[in-house]
Design a protein around this motif. Sequence first.
Motif, mmCIF file in Angstrom:
data_model
loop_
_atom_site.group_PDB
_atom_site.id
_atom_site.type_symbol
_atom_site.label_atom_id
_atom_site.label_comp_id
_atom_site.label_asym_id
_atom_site.label_seq_id
_atom_site.Cartn_x
_atom_site.Cartn_y
_atom_site.Cartn_z
ATOM 1 N N ASN A 109 0.824 -1.209 0.000
ATOM 2 C CA ASN A 109 0.000 0.000 0.000
ATOM 3 C C ASN A 109 0.858 1.260 0.000
ATOM 4 O OD1 ASN A 109 -2.515 -1.404 0.086
ATOM 5 N ND2 ASN A 109 -2.124 -1.872 2.224
ATOM 6 N N ILE A 110 0.230 2.408 -0.234
ATOM 7 C CA ILE A 110 0.908 3.695 -0.341
ATOM 8 C C ILE A 110 0.767 4.447 0.979
ATOM 9 C CG2 ILE A 110 0.983 5.892 -1.599
ATOM 10 C CD1 ILE A 110 1.565 3.459 -3.381
ATOM 11 N N LYS A 111 1.870 4.961 1.510
ATOM 12 C CA LYS A 111 1.828 5.727 2.762
ATOM 13 C C LYS A 111 0.906 6.927 2.574
ATOM 14 C CE LYS A 111 3.177 6.997 6.938
ATOM 15 N NZ LYS A 111 4.452 7.438 7.430
ATOM 16 N N ALA A 112 -0.095 7.046 3.452
ATOM 17 C CA ALA A 112 -1.047 8.155 3.375
ATOM 18 C C ALA A 112 -0.726 9.239 4.395
ATOM 19 C CB ALA A 112 -2.471 7.649 3.591
ATOM 20 N N GLY A 113 -0.218 8.864 5.565
ATOM 21 C CA GLY A 113 0.070 9.811 6.636
ATOM 22 C C GLY A 113 -0.166 9.158 7.974
ATOM 23 N N TYR A 114 -0.880 9.865 8.875
ATOM 24 C CA TYR A 114 -1.203 9.276 10.170
ATOM 25 C C TYR A 114 -2.629 9.628 10.568
ATOM 26 C CZ TYR A 114 -0.220 13.821 12.390
ATOM 27 O OH TYR A 114 -0.224 15.144 12.749
ATOM 28 N N ALA A 115 -3.196 8.791 11.423
ATOM 29 C CA ALA A 115 -4.553 9.006 11.920
ATOM 30 C C ALA A 115 -4.531 10.137 12.945
ATOM 31 C CB ALA A 115 -5.106 7.728 12.544
ATOM 32 N N CYS A 116 -5.389 11.123 12.756
ATOM 33 C CA CYS A 116 -5.440 12.277 13.670
ATOM 34 C C CYS A 116 -6.221 11.977 14.940
ATOM 35 C CB CYS A 116 -6.083 13.471 12.979
ATOM 36 S SG CYS A 116 -5.101 14.065 11.610
ATOM 37 N N GLU A 117 -7.096 11.014 14.871
ATOM 38 C CA GLU A 117 -7.835 10.568 16.048
ATOM 39 C C GLU A 117 -8.151 9.098 15.876
ATOM 40 O OE1 GLU A 117 -12.412 11.808 14.883
ATOM 41 O OE2 GLU A 117 -11.209 13.229 16.025
ATOM 42 N N ALA A 118 -8.500 8.464 16.979
ATOM 43 C CA ALA A 118 -8.808 7.032 16.936
ATOM 44 C C ALA A 118 -10.093 6.785 16.161
ATOM 45 C CB ALA A 118 -8.941 6.492 18.351
ATOM 46 N N ALA B 18 -13.447 -0.074 15.006
ATOM 47 C CA ALA B 18 -13.682 -1.005 13.898
ATOM 48 C C ALA B 18 -15.012 -0.715 13.212
ATOM 49 C CB ALA B 18 -13.636 -2.444 14.404
ATOM 50 N N ALA B 19 -15.986 -0.205 13.951
ATOM 51 C CA ALA B 19 -17.311 0.082 13.389
ATOM 52 C C ALA B 19 -17.350 1.385 12.584
ATOM 53 C CB ALA B 19 -18.345 0.143 14.504
ATOM 54 N N ASP B 20 -16.374 2.277 12.815
ATOM 55 C CA ASP B 20 -16.342 3.540 12.066
ATOM 56 C C ASP B 20 -16.052 3.276 10.591
ATOM 57 O OD1 ASP B 20 -16.800 5.127 14.326
ATOM 58 O OD2 ASP B 20 -14.651 5.325 14.750
ATOM 59 N N THR B 21 -16.663 4.050 9.721
ATOM 60 C CA THR B 21 -16.443 3.883 8.280
ATOM 61 C C THR B 21 -15.401 4.844 7.736
ATOM 62 O OG1 THR B 21 -18.269 5.383 7.776
ATOM 63 C CG2 THR B 21 -18.781 3.016 7.896
ATOM 64 N N ALA B 22 -14.972 5.816 8.564
ATOM 65 C CA ALA B 22 -13.986 6.798 8.117
ATOM 66 C C ALA B 22 -13.016 7.102 9.243
ATOM 67 C CB ALA B 22 -14.684 8.073 7.657
ATOM 68 N N VAL B 23 -11.877 7.666 8.865
ATOM 69 C CA VAL B 23 -10.857 8.078 9.819
ATOM 70 C C VAL B 23 -10.278 9.410 9.325
ATOM 71 C CG1 VAL B 23 -9.035 6.734 8.663
ATOM 72 C CG2 VAL B 23 -8.764 7.363 11.072
ATOM 73 N N LEU B 24 -9.915 10.285 10.270
ATOM 74 C CA LEU B 24 -9.263 11.544 9.900
ATOM 75 C C LEU B 24 -7.779 11.280 9.698
ATOM 76 C CD1 LEU B 24 -10.966 14.123 12.289
ATOM 77 C CD2 LEU B 24 -11.407 13.742 9.847
ATOM 78 N N VAL B 25 -7.273 11.702 8.528
ATOM 79 C CA VAL B 25 -5.885 11.428 8.160
ATOM 80 C C VAL B 25 -5.159 12.726 7.835
ATOM 81 C CG1 VAL B 25 -4.364 10.271 6.486
ATOM 82 C CG2 VAL B 25 -6.498 9.166 7.218
ATOM 83 N N LYS B 26 -4.028 12.952 8.503
ATOM 84 C CA LYS B 26 -3.103 14.026 8.135
ATOM 85 C C LYS B 26 -2.265 13.434 7.025
ATOM 86 C CE LYS B 26 -0.304 17.652 8.511
ATOM 87 N NZ LYS B 26 -0.179 18.369 7.281
ATOM 88 N N ILE B 27 -2.492 13.904 5.785
ATOM 89 C CA ILE B 27 -1.817 13.259 4.659
ATOM 90 C C ILE B 27 -0.364 13.689 4.545
ATOM 91 C CG2 ILE B 27 -3.979 12.892 3.401
ATOM 92 C CD1 ILE B 27 -3.130 15.144 1.471
ATOM 93 N N ASN B 28 0.438 12.757 4.043
ATOM 94 C CA ASN B 28 1.855 12.944 3.742
ATOM 95 C C ASN B 28 2.672 13.429 4.905
ATOM 96 O OD1 ASN B 28 1.479 12.032 1.085
ATOM 97 N ND2 ASN B 28 0.742 14.036 0.495
ATOM 98 N N ALA B 29 2.312 13.002 6.109
ATOM 99 C CA ALA B 29 3.068 13.385 7.292
ATOM 100 C C ALA B 29 3.797 12.181 7.852
ATOM 101 C CB ALA B 29 2.123 13.949 8.347
#
Length: 109
Positions: free
Chosen positions: A86-95, A98-109
């Motif tokens: 897979n391609i590095k996207a960044g890091y998760a900004c918050e937890a 498993a039931a969540d359908t989305a995650v906040l991502v700080k891209i390219n960090a």
Amino acid sequence: MKAAYWQRGEALDYKNTGTEKIEANTVIVLGSRIGVAGMEISPGETGTLHVTGVYSMQKGGEEIAAGADVYFSESDGEITTTSDGNIKAGYACEAASAADTAVLVKINA
């Protein structure tokens, strides 16, 4: 070597070399990184590709901890913690559970 200033770098010029229109907010693989289309980009046209910022991105059924490195899976179009293939996207900004359908991502960090 000398360098000449070109642009700020939060968004880059991106030429759509494909044959289909790129919709705004589409995740684009840029080498070993990702960007997010800032606008609709028609084939052969140049538009903006955001390479910094925090984005809400679709994820699979796994739990993701805040601060975890995350990756973009081209095969399923989702964010994952699996790096292999897979391609590095960044890091998760918050937890994200498993039931969540989305995650906040700080891209390219």
